[in-house]
Design a protein around this motif. Structure first.
Motif, PDB file in Angstrom:
ATOM      1  N   ILE A  83       5.104  -1.692 -10.334  1.00 55.42           N
ATOM      2  CA  ILE A  83       5.414  -3.047  -9.867  1.00 55.42           C
ATOM      3  C   ILE A  83       6.851  -3.066  -9.362  1.00 55.42           C
ATOM      4  O   ILE A  83       7.777  -2.728 -10.110  1.00 55.42           O
ATOM      5  CB  ILE A  83       5.235  -4.092 -10.982  1.00 55.42           C
ATOM      6  CG1 ILE A  83       3.788  -4.081 -11.498  1.00 55.42           C
ATOM      7  CG2 ILE A  83       5.594  -5.489 -10.476  1.00 55.42           C
ATOM      8  CD1 ILE A  83       3.543  -5.022 -12.657  1.00 55.42           C
ATOM      9  N   TYR A  84       7.028  -3.469  -8.109  1.00 54.14           N
ATOM     10  CA  TYR A  84       8.345  -3.399  -7.479  1.00 54.14           C
ATOM     11  C   TYR A  84       8.925  -4.801  -7.258  1.00 54.14           C
ATOM     12  O   TYR A  84       8.217  -5.737  -6.876  1.00 54.14           O
ATOM     13  CB  TYR A  84       8.253  -2.663  -6.144  1.00 54.14           C
ATOM     14  CG  TYR A  84       7.893  -1.202  -6.309  1.00 54.14           C
ATOM     15  CD1 TYR A  84       8.885  -0.244  -6.495  1.00 54.14           C
ATOM     16  CD2 TYR A  84       6.560  -0.792  -6.310  1.00 54.14           C
ATOM     17  CE1 TYR A  84       8.558   1.103  -6.658  1.00 54.14           C
ATOM     18  CE2 TYR A  84       6.226   0.544  -6.476  1.00 54.14           C
ATOM     19  CZ  TYR A  84       7.223   1.484  -6.653  1.00 54.14           C
ATOM     20  OH  TYR A  84       6.888   2.817  -6.831  1.00 54.14           O
ATOM     21  N   LYS A  91       7.406  -9.910  -7.375  1.00 55.55           N
ATOM     22  CA  LYS A  91       7.021  -8.748  -8.176  1.00 55.55           C
ATOM     23  C   LYS A  91       5.690  -8.259  -7.600  1.00 55.55           C
ATOM     24  O   LYS A  91       4.638  -8.862  -7.830  1.00 55.55           O
ATOM     25  CB  LYS A  91       6.861  -9.124  -9.645  1.00 55.55           C
ATOM     26  CG  LYS A  91       8.128  -9.671 -10.296  1.00 55.55           C
ATOM     27  CD  LYS A  91       9.159  -8.578 -10.516  1.00 55.55           C
ATOM     28  CE  LYS A  91      10.355  -9.096 -11.306  1.00 55.55           C
ATOM     29  NZ  LYS A  91      11.394  -8.048 -11.512  1.00 55.55           N
ATOM     30  N   VAL A  92       5.746  -7.156  -6.856  1.00 56.27           N
ATOM     31  CA  VAL A  92       4.578  -6.730  -6.088  1.00 56.27           C
ATOM     32  C   VAL A  92       4.012  -5.432  -6.655  1.00 56.27           C
ATOM     33  O   VAL A  92       4.697  -4.403  -6.688  1.00 56.27           O
ATOM     34  CB  VAL A  92       4.945  -6.527  -4.605  1.00 56.27           C
ATOM     35  CG1 VAL A  92       3.678  -6.270  -3.793  1.00 56.27           C
ATOM     36  CG2 VAL A  92       5.691  -7.741  -4.062  1.00 56.27           C
ATOM     37  N   PRO A  93       2.746  -5.453  -7.113  1.00 52.77           N
ATOM     38  CA  PRO A  93       2.126  -4.228  -7.619  1.00 52.77           C
ATOM     39  C   PRO A  93       1.702  -3.309  -6.467  1.00 52.77           C
ATOM     40  O   PRO A  93       1.260  -3.774  -5.413  1.00 52.77           O
ATOM     41  CB  PRO A  93       0.915  -4.739  -8.401  1.00 52.77           C
ATOM     42  CG  PRO A  93       0.590  -6.050  -7.779  1.00 52.77           C
ATOM     43  CD  PRO A  93       1.891  -6.629  -7.291  1.00 52.77           C
ATOM     44  N   SER A 117       0.815  -1.219   0.000  1.00 58.51           N
ATOM     45  CA  SER A 117       0.000   0.000   0.000  1.00 58.51           C
ATOM     46  C   SER A 117       0.848   1.269   0.000  1.00 58.51           C
ATOM     47  O   SER A 117       0.320   2.360  -0.257  1.00 58.51           O
ATOM     48  CB  SER A 117      -0.938   0.005   1.211  1.00 58.51           C
ATOM     49  OG  SER A 117      -0.192  -0.093   2.413  1.00 58.51           O
ATOM     50  N   GLU A 118       2.149   1.123   0.283  1.00 64.35           N
ATOM     51  CA  GLU A 118       3.041   2.287   0.243  1.00 64.35           C
ATOM     52  C   GLU A 118       4.452   1.814  -0.064  1.00 64.35           C
ATOM     53  O   GLU A 118       4.943   0.844   0.523  1.00 64.35           O
ATOM     54  CB  GLU A 118       3.025   3.043   1.572  1.00 64.35           C
ATOM     55  CG  GLU A 118       3.861   4.323   1.556  1.00 64.35           C
ATOM     56  CD  GLU A 118       3.791   5.094   2.867  1.00 64.35           C
ATOM     57  OE1 GLU A 118       4.210   6.269   2.883  1.00 64.35           O
ATOM     58  OE2 GLU A 118       3.327   4.522   3.875  1.00 64.35           O
ATOM     59  N   PHE A 119       5.095   2.504  -0.997  1.00 63.23           N
ATOM     60  CA  PHE A 119       6.491   2.203  -1.321  1.00 63.23           C
ATOM     61  C   PHE A 119       7.053   3.414  -2.053  1.00 63.23           C
ATOM     62  O   PHE A 119       6.890   3.555  -3.270  1.00 63.23           O
ATOM     63  CB  PHE A 119       6.594   0.936  -2.191  1.00 63.23           C
ATOM     64  CG  PHE A 119       7.946   0.295  -2.143  1.00 63.23           C
ATOM     65  CD1 PHE A 119       8.280  -0.585  -1.129  1.00 63.23           C
ATOM     66  CD2 PHE A 119       8.905   0.575  -3.103  1.00 63.23           C
ATOM     67  CE1 PHE A 119       9.528  -1.189  -1.076  1.00 63.23           C
ATOM     68  CE2 PHE A 119      10.149  -0.023  -3.066  1.00 63.23           C
ATOM     69  CZ  PHE A 119      10.470  -0.914  -2.042  1.00 63.23           C
ATOM     70  N   ASN A 120       7.730   4.262  -1.302  1.00 61.13           N
ATOM     71  CA  ASN A 120       8.203   5.513  -1.880  1.00 61.13           C
ATOM     72  C   ASN A 120       9.548   5.897  -1.264  1.00 61.13           C
ATOM     73  O   ASN A 120       9.734   5.813  -0.044  1.00 61.13           O
ATOM     74  CB  ASN A 120       7.186   6.634  -1.649  1.00 61.13           C
ATOM     75  CG  ASN A 120       7.611   7.927  -2.325  1.00 61.13           C
ATOM     76  OD1 ASN A 120       7.780   7.982  -3.539  1.00 61.13           O
ATOM     77  ND2 ASN A 120       7.797   8.976  -1.536  1.00 61.13           N
ATOM     78  N   ILE A 159      -2.468  -7.800 -10.637  1.00 58.31           N
ATOM     79  CA  ILE A 159      -2.685  -8.647  -9.467  1.00 58.31           C
ATOM     80  C   ILE A 159      -1.415  -9.438  -9.193  1.00 58.31           C
ATOM     81  O   ILE A 159      -0.766  -9.938 -10.116  1.00 58.31           O
ATOM     82  CB  ILE A 159      -3.871  -9.595  -9.706  1.00 58.31           C
ATOM     83  CG1 ILE A 159      -5.154  -8.780  -9.959  1.00 58.31           C
ATOM     84  CG2 ILE A 159      -4.076 -10.527  -8.511  1.00 58.31           C
ATOM     85  CD1 ILE A 159      -6.356  -9.629 -10.321  1.00 58.31           C
ATOM     86  N   PHE A 160      -1.074  -9.541  -7.926  1.00 55.45           N
ATOM     87  CA  PHE A 160       0.123 -10.289  -7.547  1.00 55.45           C
ATOM     88  C   PHE A 160      -0.012 -11.746  -7.959  1.00 55.45           C
ATOM     89  O   PHE A 160      -1.047 -12.393  -7.745  1.00 55.45           O
ATOM     90  CB  PHE A 160       0.349 -10.188  -6.037  1.00 55.45           C
ATOM     91  CG  PHE A 160       1.484 -11.038  -5.539  1.00 55.45           C
ATOM     92  CD1 PHE A 160       2.796 -10.651  -5.727  1.00 55.45           C
ATOM     93  CD2 PHE A 160       1.231 -12.261  -4.909  1.00 55.45           C
ATOM     94  CE1 PHE A 160       3.847 -11.449  -5.283  1.00 55.45           C
ATOM     95  CE2 PHE A 160       2.273 -13.057  -4.461  1.00 55.45           C
ATOM     96  CZ  PHE A 160       3.577 -12.649  -4.652  1.00 55.45           C
TER      97      PHE A 160
END
Length: 219
Positions: free
Chosen positions: A168-169, A200-202, A78-81, A209-210
């Protein structure tokens, strides 16, 4: 006395000198106690290897062990910054652990989960130890939230900016385990394998979708 001797009128020639024994010092016919000791040691080693091999073969024939399988079935990001070398993140995972064995149980005495981004760890959580019986599936639910210093430069910074655009991280998860096996009433050894999961996580599932991901054992 005459040079020639006669006995009962017969001549037997001059006296024959006794044979002499020649012995060469410093060269033995064998290596003595050293060779005996080496031979005994070699026999002991060979016997131990054969016995160990037979024990492993019997264990495999009786137990027929199969690899415990780890899958990440769900991942929510939900957060990746990253700003000013500081990563803010909120990641939740569901991990299924499947023991397919009929006669082998597993004690998970220690489970540490470490997520990484671009080869840099940004969190760590210890999960609750447990015992997993035969033909059993266990679900682990580690979650990671907070902020951590992340230093990106060069290609790694380029990769982050590309993933920020795609949403996608690439996040790697490693489980550090300390486990024992149980066969009947017998508990066997202590082992410290690692479980490697390349995810690979959206972000917020807006980029897709994961996909369920199988993890690999690393001994």
């Amino acid at each position: 006395m005459a040079e020639k001797q006669a006995l009962n009128g017969a001549y037997y020639g001059p006296a024959i000198p006794p044979p002499q024994n020649y012995h060469r010092h410093g060269r033995g016919s064998g290596c003595g106690c050293g060779c005996c000791l080496l031979s005994c040691l070699l026999k002991i080693i060979v016997t131990a290897v054969v016995v160990l091999g037979l024990a492993v073969l019997i264990f495999w024939l009786v137990v027929r062990p199969n690899k415990v399988k780890f899958h990440v079935t769900e991942a929510t990001l939900s957060e990746f910054n990253i700003a000013n070398n500081n990563l803010r993140y909120n990641l939740a995972l569901n991990i299924t652990v499947r023991n397919p064995n009929k006669k082998l149980g597993v004690y998970y005495d220690r489970i540490e989960a470490r997520p990484r981004y671009e080869d840099q760890r940004f969190d760590s959580k210890f999960l609750t130890p447990f015992y997993q019986g035969h033909k059993n599936t266990k679900v682990l639910t580690p979650s990671f939230q907070g902020e951590h210093v992340i230093l990106l430069a060069g290609d790694k910074l380029v990769n982050y900016n590309q993933e920020k655009v795609s949403g996608i991280y690439s996040i790697d998860l490693t489980l550090y385990l300390k486990i024992r096996f149980k066969i009947g009433d017998i508990k066997v050894g202590t082992f410290k394998p690692k479980i490697q999961c390349e995810l690979k996580v959206p972000l917020n599932n807006t980029a897709g979708i994961f996909q369920r991901t199988e993890c690999d054992w690393d001994y």
